[in-house]
Design an enzyme around this catalytic site. Structure first.
Site, mmCIF file in Angstrom:
data_model
loop_
_atom_site.group_PDB
_atom_site.id
_atom_site.type_symbol
_atom_site.label_atom_id
_atom_site.label_comp_id
_atom_site.label_asym_id
_atom_site.label_seq_id
_atom_site.Cartn_x
_atom_site.Cartn_y
_atom_site.Cartn_z
ATOM 1 N N SER A 1 28.463 32.769 33.561
ATOM 2 C CA SER A 1 29.828 33.117 33.975
ATOM 3 C C SER A 1 30.061 34.630 33.965
ATOM 4 O O SER A 1 31.121 35.082 34.395
ATOM 5 C CB SER A 1 30.861 32.416 33.078
ATOM 6 O OG SER A 1 30.607 32.687 31.717
ATOM 7 N N THR B 1 70.317 26.839 61.014
ATOM 8 C CA THR B 1 69.927 25.581 60.380
ATOM 9 C C THR B 1 69.236 24.800 61.500
ATOM 10 O O THR B 1 69.637 24.901 62.668
ATOM 11 C CB THR B 1 71.125 24.780 59.831
ATOM 12 O OG1 THR B 1 71.966 24.425 60.923
ATOM 13 C CG2 THR B 1 71.938 25.603 58.829
ATOM 14 N N SER C 1 45.745 44.538 69.896
ATOM 15 C CA SER C 1 44.779 43.567 70.406
ATOM 16 C C SER C 1 43.666 44.323 71.103
ATOM 17 O O SER C 1 43.916 45.309 71.802
ATOM 18 C CB SER C 1 45.479 42.626 71.397
ATOM 19 O OG SER C 1 44.541 42.092 72.313
ATOM 20 N N LYS D 1 49.888 44.685 73.048
ATOM 21 C CA LYS D 1 50.203 43.850 71.888
ATOM 22 C C LYS D 1 50.458 44.649 70.606
ATOM 23 O O LYS D 1 49.818 45.657 70.353
ATOM 24 C CB LYS D 1 49.055 42.858 71.608
ATOM 25 C CG LYS D 1 48.882 41.780 72.631
ATOM 26 C CD LYS D 1 50.039 40.780 72.703
ATOM 27 C CE LYS D 1 50.165 39.891 71.481
ATOM 28 N NZ LYS D 1 49.103 38.867 71.430
ATOM 29 N N GLU E 1 51.302 37.294 58.892
ATOM 30 C CA GLU E 1 50.459 36.113 59.124
ATOM 31 C C GLU E 1 49.482 35.908 57.966
ATOM 32 O O GLU E 1 49.230 34.788 57.521
ATOM 33 C CB GLU E 1 49.688 36.278 60.431
ATOM 34 C CG GLU E 1 50.586 36.190 61.648
ATOM 35 C CD GLU E 1 49.837 36.508 62.928
ATOM 36 O OE1 GLU E 1 49.873 35.697 63.849
ATOM 37 O OE2 GLU E 1 49.191 37.578 63.008
ATOM 38 N N TYR F 1 36.220 20.841 24.090
ATOM 39 C CA TYR F 1 35.629 21.739 25.080
ATOM 40 C C TYR F 1 34.564 21.037 25.914
ATOM 41 O O TYR F 1 33.745 20.279 25.393
ATOM 42 C CB TYR F 1 35.005 22.974 24.401
ATOM 43 C CG TYR F 1 34.348 23.891 25.424
ATOM 44 C CD1 TYR F 1 35.108 24.804 26.138
ATOM 45 C CD2 TYR F 1 32.996 23.781 25.716
ATOM 46 C CE1 TYR F 1 34.532 25.607 27.109
ATOM 47 C CE2 TYR F 1 32.408 24.584 26.694
ATOM 48 C CZ TYR F 1 33.188 25.493 27.391
ATOM 49 O OH TYR F 1 32.616 26.269 28.353
HETATM 50 N N1 ARG Z 1 31.490 30.879 29.291
HETATM 51 C C1 ARG Z 1 32.019 29.772 28.580
HETATM 52 C C2 ARG Z 1 33.293 29.265 29.275
HETATM 53 O O1 ARG Z 1 33.897 30.007 29.931
HETATM 54 C C3 ARG Z 1 32.347 30.156 27.191
HETATM 55 C C4 ARG Z 1 32.396 29.001 26.228
HETATM 56 C C5 ARG Z 1 31.047 28.446 26.049
HETATM 57 N N2 ARG Z 1 31.048 27.424 25.061
HETATM 58 C C6 ARG Z 1 30.054 26.534 24.965
HETATM 59 N N3 ARG Z 1 30.188 25.637 24.055
HETATM 60 N N4 ARG Z 1 29.042 26.553 25.787
HETATM 61 O O2 ARG Z 1 33.666 28.118 29.175
#
Ligand code: ARG
Length: 496
Positions: A22, A172, A294, A300, A307, A334
């Site tokens: 990430s 309206t 354009s 134009k 838009e 989690y």
């Molecule tokens: N990069 C991870 C996320 O955004 C951080 C948490 C990771 N935790 C784990 N148990 N792998 O979710």
């Protein structure tokens, strides 16, 4: 080294390793990660897990890492460039190794202060860290967006003031309905933006609790002072349940839903401007600095800006849907799926900020074609309601008055003229209540002023509404910033 390699014999599949990272997007959380880490270090120190010199070294190292992110000037950052990770350029080696922002901070800290850095992870989990970082990010973004909203609302207010007594048709069913002050129309958008600001503040209020100390799922294994960490980060207190705290992303959704409404308001404004700028309506003149030509048709002048505002709204709404899909059916607590909601969150936030910033620059440059607006307000019997109101004042029931004026309009349509061009002799054939003062009751001014209720378009009511709206916009500006903050400009501040 990975943060978790001990129990493994085999390395990760290289492609999977890249794919699950990430850091390419969560680098944005570096300021929040550093702020949260400093708060955690403070709690470790208070719990006597760290010595004074270790604590000092950690804080110094963390500050150096926070300073890595250059302050950027939002105006130079186009939407397309937002995914570029500046740390990749500054420290390509560590960036290659870092799995996520948490890992990056650990690696960068070891590089700066040595192995004492590894003590920082005592008694915490990335699960509580990411939950904390995201709350700080959303809180800060909500504040910045409120400042952006207030600035755009202020730009609309200033246009409303400049418009003075200029009149335009209100529609309206997209049919001309009644004349209103241009200021009245602009103030309608100010009301929407004020609601949007209140929604963001409401979201901010609810999210402002600190997950630190929640551990991986069951709570920290050290007696950390959670209240102290919460205070250090500007939270109102610690979260109440570790399972909820590490897996809750309601605040992300709530925030994205608030963004959806802002985007919808921006999109309705953009649609009106696009329409009003056509030759068919001809009510506004677009600034050249926000229009394009354009490549094919030399004459134009296209409304690309409005838009694109309409178009980008789709992407902002989609971000909310993406997060709903990611959370739906996730077992507690989690799960790695949660990592996927970061990109829609960052994307929608940055896009929204740029959108509001550009709308704030665009709005003062709009020119209203007052002659066309008046002409449009004075043709098509927009004073028919005022005419019916005249008869009501003469004691005729509204239903009957409506019918009489309907007949008069039919008659005028056949004669191809407006109501004020009819003779009194012609009018009295429809009702004996018509008198010479009828013509005073259907002038453009009288047509406005007969809407003499709070929230109506009578001129003195709009003047009062302007003052009232300005005071409310000022309140937001005073609390969250007086100018339109450029996106990204302060995005790299520490969380608190
Ligand atoms: N990069 C991870 C996320 O955004 C951080 C948490 C990771 N935790 C784990 N148990 N792998 O979710």
């Amino acid at each position: 080294m990975k943060m978790w390699s001990g129990r493994f014999r085999e390395p990760l599949d290289p492609l999977f390793e890249q794919w699950q990272r990430s850091f390419p997007f969560d680098w944005r959380l570096l300021p929040q990660e550093v702020a949260a880490s400093k708060a955690h270090a403070g709690a470790l120190y208070a719990a006597e897990v760290l010595t004074t010199s270790e604590h000092d070294a950690l804080l110094r190292g963390l500050d150096e890492i926070a300073a890595l992110l250059p302050r950027q000037n939002g105006s130079s950052i186009a939407d397309a460039q937002q995914n570029e990770n500046p740390i990749q350029r500054l420290d390509p080696q560590l960036s290659e190794k870092a799995e996520d922002v948490h890992h990056f901070v650990e690696l960068a800290l070891v590089a700066r202060i040595g192995d004492v850095a590894l003590k920082l992870h005592t008694g915490r989990s990335r699960n509580e860290q990411i939950a904390t970082d995201l709350r700080l990010y959303v809180r800060q973004s909500a504040e910045a967006l409120i400042a952006n909203l207030a600035a755009w609302a202020n730009a609309l207010l200033q246009q409303a003031k400049l418009a003075g007594d200029a009149v335009m048709p209100a529609y309206t069913h997209l049919q001309r309905a009644e004349p209103v002050l241009v200021a009245h129309w602009l103030l309608a958008y100010v009301e929407m933006l004020l609601r949007d600001a209140a929604r963001l503040q409401d979201c901010r209020k609810r999210l402002n609790l600190c997950p630190l100390g929640s551990g991986a799922v069951a709570g920290a294994t050290l007696a950390l002072d959670r209240a102290q960490m919460a205070t250090a980060l500007g939270f109102d207190g610690p979260t109440a349940n570790s399972m909820d705290a590490t897996s809750d992303r309601d605040f992300v959704l709530e925030f994205l839903h608030a963004l959806s409404l802002i985007a919808l308001h921006a999109s309705r404004f953009a649609e009106e401007i696009t329409l009003f700028a056509t030759q068919e309506f001809g009510l506004v003149e677009l600034p050249e600095s926000f229009s394009t030509g354009s490549s094919a048709m030399p004459q134009k002048k296209n409304p690309d800006f409005t838009e694109l505002v309409r178009g980008k709204t789709g992407r902002i709404l989609a971000a909310g849907h993406a997060v709903e899909m990611q959370i739906k059916g996730l077992p507690l607590a989690y799960n790695k799926d949660l990592q996927e909601l970061q990109e829609p969150l960052f994307d929608a936030t940055e896009r929204m900020r740029m959108l509001l910033h550009l709308l704030t620059k665009f709005t003062p440059q709009l020119r209203f074609c007052k002659d066309r607006m008046i002409a449009a307000s004075e043709t098509g019997y927009l004073n028919a309601m005022a005419a019916a109101t005249y008869l009501v004042r003469k004691g005729i029931p509204f239903r009957t008055a409506h019918e009489i004026i309907g007949n008069v309009v039919r008659y005028a349509l056949d004669r191809k003229c407006e109501l004020d061009a009819l003779m009194l002799e012609e009018l009295v054939r429809f009702s004996r209540a018509f008198a010479p003062d009828f013509f005073d009751a259907i002038t453009p001014e009288a047509t406005l002023d007969c809407h003499d209720v709070s929230g109506g378009t009578a001129r003195h009511r709009v003047a009062a509404a302007l003052i009232d709206a300005e005071a409310r916009v000022r309140t937001w500006m005073n609390a969250f910033g007086a100018t339109s903050r450029e996106p990204m400009q302060e995005a790299h501040h520490a969380g608190a």
